[in-house]
Design a protein around this motif. Structure first.
Motif, short mmCIF file in Angstrom:
data_model
loop_
_atom_site.label_atom_id
_atom_site.label_comp_id
_atom_site.label_asym_id
_atom_site.label_seq_id
_atom_site.Cartn_x
_atom_site.Cartn_y
_atom_site.Cartn_z
N ARG A 158 0.86 -1.18 0.00
CA ARG A 158 0.00 0.00 0.00
C ARG A 158 0.90 1.23 0.00
O ARG A 158 1.77 1.36 0.85
CB ARG A 158 -0.90 0.00 1.24
N VAL A 159 0.70 2.10 -0.97
CA VAL A 159 1.54 3.29 -1.10
C VAL A 159 1.27 4.23 0.07
O VAL A 159 0.13 4.62 0.32
CB VAL A 159 1.27 4.00 -2.45
N VAL A 160 2.33 4.60 0.78
CA VAL A 160 2.20 5.37 2.01
C VAL A 160 2.97 6.69 1.91
O VAL A 160 3.63 6.97 0.90
CB VAL A 160 2.70 4.55 3.23
N TYR A 161 2.89 7.46 2.96
CA TYR A 161 3.49 8.80 3.00
C TYR A 161 4.94 8.81 2.54
O TYR A 161 5.35 9.65 1.73
CB TYR A 161 3.38 9.35 4.43
N SER A 162 5.75 7.88 3.04
CA SER A 162 7.19 7.90 2.75
C SER A 162 7.50 7.52 1.31
O SER A 162 8.65 7.69 0.87
CB SER A 162 7.95 6.97 3.70
N CYS A 196 -0.19 6.59 -6.57
CA CYS A 196 -0.29 7.67 -5.60
C CYS A 196 -0.57 7.12 -4.20
O CYS A 196 -0.80 5.92 -4.02
CB CYS A 196 -1.39 8.64 -6.02
N ARG A 197 -0.56 8.02 -3.24
CA ARG A 197 -0.77 7.62 -1.85
C ARG A 197 -2.09 6.89 -1.68
O ARG A 197 -3.11 7.26 -2.26
CB ARG A 197 -0.72 8.85 -0.94
N ASP A 198 -2.04 5.82 -0.88
CA ASP A 198 -3.16 4.95 -0.56
C ASP A 198 -3.53 3.97 -1.68
O ASP A 198 -4.45 3.16 -1.51
CB ASP A 198 -4.41 5.75 -0.15
N ASP A 199 -2.82 4.04 -2.82
CA ASP A 199 -3.03 3.02 -3.85
C ASP A 199 -2.51 1.67 -3.35
O ASP A 199 -1.47 1.60 -2.68
CB ASP A 199 -2.29 3.38 -5.14
N ASN A 200 -3.22 0.63 -3.69
CA ASN A 200 -2.75 -0.73 -3.42
C ASN A 200 -2.14 -1.30 -4.70
O ASN A 200 -2.78 -1.27 -5.76
CB ASN A 200 -3.90 -1.62 -2.95
#
Length: 265
Positions: free
Chosen positions: A160-164, A222-226
């Motif tokens: 899961r794409v996260v902040y970092s 992007c962020r929150d993408d799985n």
């Protein structure tokens, strides 16, 4: 540009991490572009940004602590909507790597490709100097069956794409793709075959022998993408795919052992 290798740059084998190396390449490109007036400091005023689309890297040696990695980079040419940038890599003054990369400029508003190369400050930045790096290979796409059933030796790691993972462009940073793939399957055996000294590595680099890394960036995440990271190991190479939750390819890569008999991949 010079980078003195620090302990925090090393992996467990006391060698420079591959994704840190890619970060050095991208940083060098950004600094040189800013110095030439066509970097992010300019593009942001045009509501645009640089994005990396393809990277082909030949590396014969991974430096260790206190060694100095020198990155030499320049724009070979701008063609239509793409910019070709080359690199030479040195450690303590000895050639250890060659790189070809392809970049595009996109709008930060609608993410569409933009052609700005027919106007200042891009006019006259072409050097027309190339490096002898073979054309990137054609990537083999994993079949739905291989991906669903993990057949034929295919491995899988969800993420899961996260902040970092996110950079200032609001999408997953280019180096993070490589980091994800290495987290899924590290090419330990391939790296161990590299020369252990800079002196040996210089001749290997001239012979186009060592580690070959090819990356093709296809779709932003992007962020929150799985996403799903798939990999397939062969005797002398590892193939990778990063796919979105919808099954679209976001990135493909290959890390391979290269000899002077297979430089025309």
């Amino acid at each position: 540009m010079d980078y003195t290798i620090q302990y925090q740059d090393l992996d467990q084998n006391y060698r420079l991490r591959l994704y840190t190396l890619e970060n050095y390449l991208l940083n060098s490109a950004g600094v040189i572009a800013d110095q030439g007036g066509f970097g992010m400091r300019y593009l942001i005023t045009q509501n645009c940004t640089w994005v990396l689309t393809n990277l082909s890297l030949e590396i014969s040696y991974l430096p260790t602590v206190d060694e100095v990695l020198t990155v030499e980079t320049w724009v070979e040419k701008n063609v239509h909507m793409l910019s070709m940038r080359n690199y030479r890599l040195y450690v303590n003054g000895r050639l250890i790597g060659l790189v070809k990369s392809v970049w595009a400029i996109i709008s930060i508003i609608d993410r569409t490709a933009q052609n700005l190369f027919d106007r200042p400050p891009f006019l006259g930045i072409d050097h027309e100097e190339t490096v002898e790096v073979a054309k990137a290979p054609r990537f083999n796409t994993l079949s739905p069956e291989q991906r669903q059933l993990l057949t034929d030796g295919v491995g899988h790691m969800p993420h899961r794409v996260v902040y970092s993972d996110i950079d200032y462009n609001g999408h997953c940073n280019s180096c993070k793709y490589l980091e994800l793939m290495l987290n899924a399957c590290e090419p330990v055996a391939l790296k161990r075959q590299l020369p252990k000294t800079v002196e040996e590595a210089e001749q290997a680099a001239l012979n186009h022998e060592g580690l070959r890394i090819d990356i093709k960036y296809a779709k932003e995440i992007c962020r929150d993408d799985n996403v799903d990271v798939f990999f397939l190991q062969h005797d002398n190479q590892i193939d990778y795919e990063i796919r979105t939750a919808e099954g679209d390819i976001s990135c493909q890569a290959r890390i391979a052992r290269q000899t002077n008999t297979n430089t025309q991949l």
